[in-house]
Design a protein around this motif. Structure first.
Motif, PDB file in Angstrom:
ATOM      1  N   SER A 100     -16.636 -35.548 -96.881  1.00 59.97           N
ATOM      2  CA  SER A 100     -15.978 -36.855 -96.882  1.00 59.97           C
ATOM      3  C   SER A 100     -16.938 -37.960 -96.469  1.00 59.97           C
ATOM      4  N   ILE A 101     -16.467 -39.194 -96.625  1.00 63.26           N
ATOM      5  CA  ILE A 101     -17.219 -40.360 -96.166  1.00 63.26           C
ATOM      6  C   ILE A 101     -17.493 -40.229 -94.668  1.00 63.26           C
ATOM      7  N   ASP A 102     -16.489 -39.740 -93.927  1.00 64.25           N
ATOM      8  CA  ASP A 102     -16.649 -39.590 -92.485  1.00 64.25           C
ATOM      9  C   ASP A 102     -17.752 -38.592 -92.123  1.00 64.25           C
ATOM     10  N   ASP A 103     -17.805 -37.482 -92.866  1.00 64.86           N
ATOM     11  CA  ASP A 103     -18.879 -36.502 -92.631  1.00 64.86           C
ATOM     12  C   ASP A 103     -20.240 -37.176 -92.818  1.00 64.86           C
ATOM     13  N   ALA A 104     -20.349 -37.972 -93.877  1.00 65.52           N
ATOM     14  CA  ALA A 104     -21.618 -38.636 -94.193  1.00 65.52           C
ATOM     15  C   ALA A 104     -21.964 -39.648 -93.107  1.00 65.52           C
ATOM     16  N   ARG A 105     -20.975 -40.417 -92.684  1.00 65.04           N
ATOM     17  CA  ARG A 105     -21.200 -41.430 -91.652  1.00 65.04           C
ATOM     18  C   ARG A 105     -21.691 -40.768 -90.360  1.00 65.04           C
ATOM     19  N   ASN A 106     -21.054 -39.664 -90.018  1.00 66.90           N
ATOM     20  CA  ASN A 106     -21.406 -38.888 -88.837  1.00 66.90           C
ATOM     21  C   ASN A 106     -22.884 -38.502 -88.845  1.00 66.90           C
ATOM     22  N   ILE A 107     -23.355 -38.102 -90.003  1.00 66.98           N
ATOM     23  CA  ILE A 107     -24.738 -37.669 -90.148  1.00 66.98           C
ATOM     24  C   ILE A 107     -25.693 -38.869 -90.098  1.00 66.98           C
ATOM     25  N   LEU A 108     -25.342 -39.935 -90.825  1.00 69.31           N
ATOM     26  CA  LEU A 108     -26.245 -41.094 -90.913  1.00 69.31           C
ATOM     27  C   LEU A 108     -26.286 -41.877 -89.607  1.00 69.31           C
ATOM     28  N   LEU A 109     -25.137 -42.040 -88.951  1.00 66.84           N
ATOM     29  CA  LEU A 109     -25.130 -42.839 -87.721  1.00 66.84           C
ATOM     30  C   LEU A 109     -25.763 -42.088 -86.557  1.00 66.84           C
ATOM     31  N   ASN A 110     -25.928 -40.787 -86.685  1.00 70.73           N
ATOM     32  CA  ASN A 110     -26.566 -40.035 -85.611  1.00 70.73           C
ATOM     33  C   ASN A 110     -28.067 -39.858 -85.812  1.00 70.73           C
ATOM     34  N   GLY A 111     -28.592 -40.451 -86.872  1.00 69.06           N
ATOM     35  CA  GLY A 111     -30.053 -40.485 -86.965  1.00 69.06           C
ATOM     36  C   GLY A 111     -30.672 -39.913 -88.227  1.00 69.06           C
ATOM     37  N   ALA A 112     -29.861 -39.400 -89.157  1.00 64.39           N
ATOM     38  CA  ALA A 112     -30.445 -38.919 -90.413  1.00 64.39           C
ATOM     39  C   ALA A 112     -30.657 -40.118 -91.342  1.00 64.39           C
ATOM     40  N   ASP A 113     -31.651 -40.006 -92.222  1.00 63.78           N
ATOM     41  CA  ASP A 113     -31.942 -41.108 -93.128  1.00 63.78           C
ATOM     42  C   ASP A 113     -31.214 -40.971 -94.446  1.00 63.78           C
ATOM     43  N   LYS A 114     -30.927 -39.728 -94.813  1.00 61.13           N
ATOM     44  CA  LYS A 114     -30.246 -39.503 -96.086  1.00 61.13           C
ATOM     45  C   LYS A 114     -29.228 -38.394 -95.881  1.00 61.13           C
ATOM     46  N   VAL A 115     -28.215 -38.426 -96.727  1.00 64.13           N
ATOM     47  CA  VAL A 115     -27.205 -37.386 -96.652  1.00 64.13           C
ATOM     48  C   VAL A 115     -27.124 -36.697 -98.013  1.00 64.13           C
ATOM     49  N   GLY A 116     -27.063 -35.375 -97.984  1.00 64.62           N
ATOM     50  CA  GLY A 116     -26.993 -34.614 -99.227  1.00 64.62           C
ATOM     51  C   GLY A 116     -25.551 -34.225 -99.526  1.00 64.62           C
ATOM     52  N   VAL A 117     -25.118 -34.468-100.758  1.00 62.58           N
ATOM     53  CA  VAL A 117     -23.791 -34.002-101.166  1.00 62.58           C
ATOM     54  C   VAL A 117     -23.933 -33.098-102.374  1.00 62.58           C
ATOM     55  N   ASN A 118     -23.106 -32.047-102.395  1.00 62.75           N
ATOM     56  CA  ASN A 118     -23.216 -31.082-103.475  1.00 62.75           C
ATOM     57  C   ASN A 118     -21.816 -30.790-104.025  1.00 62.75           C
ATOM     58  N   THR A 119     -21.122 -29.815-103.417  1.00 63.33           N
ATOM     59  CA  THR A 119     -19.785 -29.440-103.889  1.00 63.33           C
ATOM     60  C   THR A 119     -18.826 -30.629-103.908  1.00 63.33           C
ATOM     61  N   ALA A 120     -18.857 -31.452-102.861  1.00 61.85           N
ATOM     62  CA  ALA A 120     -17.933 -32.589-102.776  1.00 61.85           C
ATOM     63  C   ALA A 120     -18.125 -33.560-103.939  1.00 61.85           C
ATOM     64  N   ALA A 121     -19.378 -33.704-104.382  1.00 70.85           N
ATOM     65  CA  ALA A 121     -19.659 -34.636-105.472  1.00 70.85           C
ATOM     66  C   ALA A 121     -19.127 -34.110-106.803  1.00 70.85           C
ATOM     67  N   ILE A 122     -19.165 -32.791-106.980  1.00 73.52           N
ATOM     68  CA  ILE A 122     -18.617 -32.189-108.196  1.00 73.52           C
ATOM     69  C   ILE A 122     -17.093 -32.291-108.197  1.00 73.52           C
ATOM     70  N   LYS A 123     -16.493 -31.994-107.041  1.00 78.02           N
ATOM     71  CA  LYS A 123     -15.029 -32.010-106.926  1.00 78.02           C
ATOM     72  C   LYS A 123     -14.485 -33.434-107.035  1.00 78.02           C
ATOM     73  N   ASN A 124     -15.262 -34.381-106.513  1.00 81.09           N
ATOM     74  CA  ASN A 124     -14.775 -35.756-106.468  1.00 81.09           C
ATOM     75  C   ASN A 124     -15.947 -36.723-106.710  1.00 81.09           C
ATOM     76  N   PRO A 125     -16.355 -36.859-107.986  1.00 85.68           N
ATOM     77  CA  PRO A 125     -17.560 -37.660-108.283  1.00 85.68           C
ATOM     78  C   PRO A 125     -17.550 -39.090-107.718  1.00 85.68           C
ATOM     79  N   PRO A 126     -16.395 -39.781-107.651  1.00 79.60           N
ATOM     80  CA  PRO A 126     -16.446 -41.153-107.113  1.00 79.60           C
ATOM     81  C   PRO A 126     -16.964 -41.242-105.683  1.00 79.60           C
ATOM     82  N   ILE A 127     -17.012 -40.112-104.973  1.00 82.81           N
ATOM     83  CA  ILE A 127     -17.525 -40.163-103.596  1.00 82.81           C
ATOM     84  C   ILE A 127     -18.989 -40.651-103.601  1.00 82.81           C
ATOM     85  N   ILE A 128     -19.712 -40.369-104.680  1.00 84.96           N
ATOM     86  CA  ILE A 128     -21.118 -40.815-104.764  1.00 84.96           C
ATOM     87  C   ILE A 128     -21.165 -42.346-104.740  1.00 84.96           C
TER      88      ILE A 128
END
Lengths: 202, 267
Positions: free
Chosen positions: B86-114
């Protein structure tokens, strides 16, 4: 201890920047508005997010304008998007930039892969505050889709080659900008962060 | 000079430890993620990728703490992926110090998330991970290839390489780019864990159809494999795990070797 603020547009990783400033000995506050008094020796505009949402986040949360907050003497380091906001406008959006450096932000050439992502060399054009102790040809980490097109070339202190000459470091008065991410550029980046903090101490 | 090719150590993290699987299966312990991150960063890695392969959501919550620790010890970019739903999972990763977030299954299941992620965080933060595998069962509207007189297409797999989607990998790469991906992390399931080299055909096919950077992954067993993928395709980065984990070749050694072979690297 030098005290600086990072403006958080709420759009991504500012932890690394905060961490690199703290490691260089600064005390760091994260601010989300320009309305409180400016008690800082320096301000950082971080390089994460999109042009319009970032400008909107600043305008909606602050009655005080950026220029009034920093006036003529607070050193400001704009990183990537933060640097792009120094200019008049950007092809990434319709919002107006701070217009403290003449020129605009344009998209990278379509003949190249966009974003420009990875380690590229600095071609130093002339000495500058941020570049003190940095060798010509040093590697720095870029990740961006737009570039600055200053009206006057004299603000550019270093460039990088990516199909076109990309202004990599700009300096004008108390405004310092890098298109790359010093906080992600290893030991060379550390030197530049320290150079900025040295200006803040003065 | 110009942009260099990036060498990216990958750390598969399970329950807080780095592990390495063969063809997405059998798992060996390879160390502490924070220690390894610092080591690779000091040795001159250009970037790091963390893939969280922890099975349960409950245990996955620890990734936030891990991201924070890693971000405090390194000053090179890093990507975190695996189980981002989810967006929240991504935010959690980016706001804690990662520069990029990788999406795989979620993007296939729900392409607009990209697109949603791109709008919120900027294109440069969004890495779409594509796991692809040869499918010899041909169908219409896919890009057909042949090797050793056998015809096949590249199918996208999800859930850590366990489930086929029927989607053509080249089609999906273009679609992901259109939706707002800033980079593609391309893993060949056929090559992964074999140590026989990257999947040149798959990598070249994706790179030639995408206008965003692509990272090749899967199959690297020696520095020569990196030379091969950079010489035979215009890929931007090579990711590897086992060659770095077990001290067979350090990051610096690999990069010096690449430089000797005229591959532009940062040294």
């Amino acid at each position: 201890m030098v005290s600086v603020a990072i403006f958080d547009y709420g759009a991504g990783n500012i932890f690394s920047l905060k961490n690199s400033l703290e490691q260089a000995g600064a005390s760091v506050d994260v601010i989300t508005s320009f309305d409180k008094p400016n008690i800082y020796s320096g301000l950082l505009l971080p390089g994460v997010g999109n042009f319009d949402p970032a400008i909107k986040s600043i305008n909606e949360n602050s009655k005080t304008k950026f220029q009034d907050f920093v006036e003529e003497d607070t050193p400001v380091l704009g990183i990537c998007l933060g640097m792009e906001m120094f200019f008049e406008k950007s092809e990434e959006g319709i919002e107006k930039g701070f217009n403290v450096i003449d020129g605009e932000i344009v998209v990278l050439p379509s003949t190249m892969k966009v974003p420009h992502m990875g380690w590229n060399n600095l071609e130093i054009k002339k000495p500058g505050t941020i570049l003190e102790g940095v060798d010509d040809g040093s590697w720095v980490y870029f990740i961006h889709s737009y570039r600055a097109k200053p009206k006057f070339d004299d603000v550019i202190t270093a460039e990088s080659d990516y199909g076109v000459k990309v202004p990599a470091v700009v300096e004008k008065n108390n405004f310092f900008g890098t298109q790359f991410h010093p906080e992600k550029s290893g030991d060379i980046g550390k030197i530049m962060i320290q150079n900025f903090l040295n200006v803040c101490k003065k | 000079m110009t942009l260099t090719k990036r060498i990216i150590p990958c750390l598969d993290v399970k329950n807080g430890r780095v592990v390495k699987g063969l063809n997405f299966e059998s798992i060996k312990d390879a160390g502490d993620p924070v220690e390894l991150a610092a080591k690779y960063s000091n040795e001159g890695a250009d970037e790091l990728v963390f893939l969280d392969i922890t099975a349960s959501d409950e245990q996955r919550a620890t990734i936030k703490e891990l991201v924070r620790k890693v971000a405090s010890v390194i000053n090179i970019p890093f990507t975190v992926g695996g189980g981002v739903k989810s967006i929240d999972d991504a935010r959690n990763i980016l706001l804690n110090g990662a520069d990029k977030v990788g999406v795989n299954t979620a993007a296939i299941k729900n392409p607009p998330i990209i697109t949603e992620l791109m709008t919120l965080f900027g294109r440069q933060c969004i890495v779409v991970a594509i796991d692809a595998k040869r499918n010899y069962d041909l169908k219409e509207n896919v890009n057909i290839f042949s090797e050793n007189e056998k015809k096949f297409w590249f199918e996208v797999f999800i859930f850590g390489g366990k489930q086929g989607t029927g989607i053509d990998a080249i089609f999906w790469a273009k679609e992901a780019e259109k939706l707002g991906a800033g980079e593609i992390l391309l893993t060949s399931i056929d090559a992964d864990g074999t140590k026989n080299g990257y999947d040149v055909l798959l990598t070249k096919s994706i790179v030639d159809n995408a206008c965003i950077p692509v990272i090749a992954s899967g199959g690297c067993g020696k520095p020569d494999d990196m030379v091969e993928i950079f010489e035979k395709s215009n890929v931007d980065a090579a990711l590897a795990a086992s060659i770095f984990h077990y001290e067979t070749h350090g990051v610096k050694g690999v990069k010096s070797f690449l430089k000797e072979k005229k591959i532009p690297v940062r040294l």
